[in-house]
Design a protein around this motif. Sequence first.
Motif, short mmCIF file in Angstrom:
data_model
loop_
_atom_site.label_atom_id
_atom_site.label_comp_id
_atom_site.label_asym_id
_atom_site.label_seq_id
_atom_site.Cartn_x
_atom_site.Cartn_y
_atom_site.Cartn_z
N THR A 252 68.33 41.29 114.75
CA THR A 252 69.48 41.12 115.70
C THR A 252 70.72 41.59 115.09
O THR A 252 71.57 42.29 115.38
CB THR A 252 69.63 39.77 116.51
N LYS A 253 70.87 41.05 113.66
CA LYS A 253 72.06 41.27 112.93
C LYS A 253 72.07 43.01 112.45
O LYS A 253 73.08 43.40 112.66
CB LYS A 253 72.22 40.44 111.65
N ASP A 254 70.85 43.39 112.23
CA ASP A 254 70.76 44.86 111.79
C ASP A 254 70.98 45.54 113.12
O ASP A 254 71.78 46.78 112.84
CB ASP A 254 69.41 45.21 111.47
N ALA A 255 70.72 45.52 114.28
CA ALA A 255 71.13 45.94 115.54
C ALA A 255 72.41 46.02 115.97
O ALA A 255 73.09 47.09 116.01
CB ALA A 255 70.17 45.56 116.76
N GLN A 256 73.13 44.72 115.71
CA GLN A 256 74.59 44.82 116.05
C GLN A 256 75.47 45.57 114.85
O GLN A 256 76.24 46.13 115.23
CB GLN A 256 74.79 43.19 115.88
#
Length: 124
Positions: free
Chosen positions: A15-19
Motif C-alpha cells: 500500500t505504501k509503495d502504491a501511494q
Amino acid sequence: MARTSSSSPSSSSITKDAQDLLRALWSAYSATPTNLKIIDLYVAFAVFTALLQVVYMALVGTFPFNSFLSGVLSCVGTAVLAVCLRIQVNKENKEFKDLAPERAFADFVLCNVVLHLVIINFLG
C-alpha cells in the motif's frame, strides 16, 4: 508450509509503495502543460462515453446493433485521434518538432470529419 514474513511483502508495504507511486505520478503530471491536460480530459471523456454505451448495451440490449457499433467506434476513434494530436503537439516529443501545432490540429479535425462521415455511412 508456513510462509515467512521475509519472503512475501506485507500488505502495508504494498500500500505504501502504491501511494508513493501515485504521488510520484501526480507530481510529474502537474508539470504537464495545460493544452496537453485539456487533450487528456477529452480522451478520458471519449473513453468514458464508450464505456457508458457498452454498459447501456449490456443492460438494455442491442436492438439497433449498428447504432451501438457506430457510437462505440466513434468514441474510440475520436480518442485515438486525440492521442495522436497529443503526441504531435507535445513540445518534448522531438519526432514532430517541425510540425506546427496548427497543422496538427487541422489534421485532427480533418481526420475526425472523415471518421464521422464513415460512422454516419455505417448507420445506414
